[in-house]
Design an enzyme around this catalytic site. Structure first.
Site, short mmCIF file in Angstrom:
data_model
loop_
_atom_site.label_atom_id
_atom_site.label_comp_id
_atom_site.label_asym_id
_atom_site.label_seq_id
_atom_site.Cartn_x
_atom_site.Cartn_y
_atom_site.Cartn_z
N HIS A 12 1.73 4.61 -2.79
CA HIS A 12 2.07 6.22 -2.64
C HIS A 12 3.34 6.37 -2.99
O HIS A 12 3.41 7.51 -3.86
CB HIS A 12 1.85 6.56 -1.21
N HIS A 16 0.94 -1.12 -0.06
CA HIS A 16 -0.09 0.09 0.02
C HIS A 16 0.78 1.16 0.07
O HIS A 16 0.62 2.14 -0.81
CB HIS A 16 -0.73 -0.14 1.19
N GLU A 17 1.79 1.23 0.79
CA GLU A 17 2.56 2.66 1.14
C GLU A 17 3.62 2.65 -0.25
O GLU A 17 3.91 3.71 -0.51
CB GLU A 17 3.36 2.41 2.30
#
Length: 379
Positions: free
Chosen positions: A37, A33-34
């Site tokens: 980003h 997920h990170e």
């Protein structure tokens, strides 16, 4: 002494049997997920101060040549990417703090970027979670194929909605509530999440299509990990003779296409569950927090690494979906503000953002408290 060591580091111990699988599952999902980003943010020219797995005190870390601090922190319940110009936990802009940035920092600061770059960076986290799920499904489909059965009724249980509706052995499902049926799993998928909803079934009987109506009732069953779950059923049973189970094999492109389709169907089920849950039509015990995830991680690990990877895929899908809900400080909440900004041609005022973020933060805390209560006392 041997028994004592086994209780700590043995395969059935809390550490090896539960904690390590839990950390593996959560770390993979959070990292992906990170990383979404981070990668898209860097592609958009945004500077990154820190990439963290976990919160709280740093355990280990290093600083790369671009000045990004990569670190592993003590509380492994999440993570974050801190972009240049992020002054607070909610990533809301602070004019005074932005003014303190140097001209070079301002050029790569998150809040000075065009709204489309910020939106793309934010949505990348959940999208990478979905891509992880698709990748896992695609690998499994390409390696193992998919077992399917014909959508036939072999038995109708007495006293069930199917018996009351007039289902008969030998019937073949054609559609359920207007959705085309190809396999018996399709029937399960449409029925299991519709407890209490009247459904229209088109069945093929003796070469003719007939229409039957039945309302799924709740039934407790065991999932793949051995947990008790409540699902909707109408009371029909398939069999090997009528179902004629077979394995569908896929090429790599075919496996990828099927993985995308299955991921889309899973997202639809999650959305339907949350809508029904919001109006009190789903069992609250279906939702759990870190303790339930840890328990499931241990159960999956006991069944083998492949089951653990499937759990990663499922959790990744759920985390990605939840993060897209339009609630600050979730990613979806940020995207709502960016949509408003794009529509009106200027950022939402800091005062309005702060008020909404406070409400959203309380909602998120309330949800976290709810699932923790479920984990500890409620279920």
């Amino acid at each position: 002494m041997t028994d004592f060591l086994a209780s700590i580091v043995g395969s059935e111990s809390l550490l090896v049997g539960t904690v390590i699988p839990f950390l593996f599952v959560l770390t993979v999902v959070v990292f992906v997920h990170e990383m979404g980003h981070y990668l898209v943010g860097r592609w958009c020219g945004i500077g990154v101060n820190a990439f963290s797995i976990g919160f709280g005190p740093e355990l280990v870390g290093f600083t790369d040549r671009r000045g990004t601090r990569w670190k592993l922190c003590a509380i492994p319940l999440g993570g974050y990417v801190k972009f240049v110009g992020d002054m607070n936990a909610t990533s809301t802009p602070d004019a005074e703090e932005i003014d303190k940035l140097s001209p070079a920092e301002r050029r790569i600061a998150f809040h000075t970027q065009p709204v489309w770059k910020r939106a793309l960076t934010v949505v990348a986290g959940p999208m990478f979670n979905f891509l992880l799920t698709i990748a896992v499904f695609a690998v499994f489909f390409s390696v193992y194929g998919r077992v399917v059965s014909e959508p036939m009724v072999a038995e109708v249980r007495a006293g069930t909605p199917a018996a009351a509706a007039g289902f008969m052995p030998g019937d073949r499902f054609v559609t359920v509530d207007g959705h085309q049926i190809e396999t018996f799993d399709d029937v399960r998928r449409f029925v299991s999440g519709r407890t209490g909803d009247p459904l229209v079934f088109v069945m093929l009987r003796d070469g003719k299509e007939i229409e039957l109506k039945a309302t799924p009732e709740v039934m407790e069953q065991e999932d793949a990990l051995g947990n008790k779950v409540k699902v909707g059923v109408i009371g029909v049973v398939n069999s090997q003779e009528l179902g004629q189970p077979r394995i569908i094999t896929y090429s790599v492109p075919g496996a990828l296409a099927e993985a995308v389709r299955q991921t889309g169907q899973s997202l639809e089920r999650i959305g339907n569950f949350l809508k029904r849950f919001a109006v009190g039509r789903e069992d609250k015990c279906q939702l759990g927090g870190p303790i339930k995830i840890a328990k499931m991680s241990g159960q999956a690990a006991n069944l083998g690494f492949e089951m653990l990877v499937q759990l990663v895929a499922g959790l990744s899908l759920g985390i990605g979906f939840l993060n897209l809900l339009p609630i600050p400080p979730l990613d979806g909440g940020h995207l709502v503000f960016y949509a408003v900004e794009a529509a009106i041609g200027r950022p939402v005022s800091e005062r309005a953002m702060e008020m909404v973020y406070r409400v959203g933060f309380l909602m998120v805390l309330g949800f976290m408290g709810f699932v923790f209560w479920n984990d500890l006392f409620g279920c």
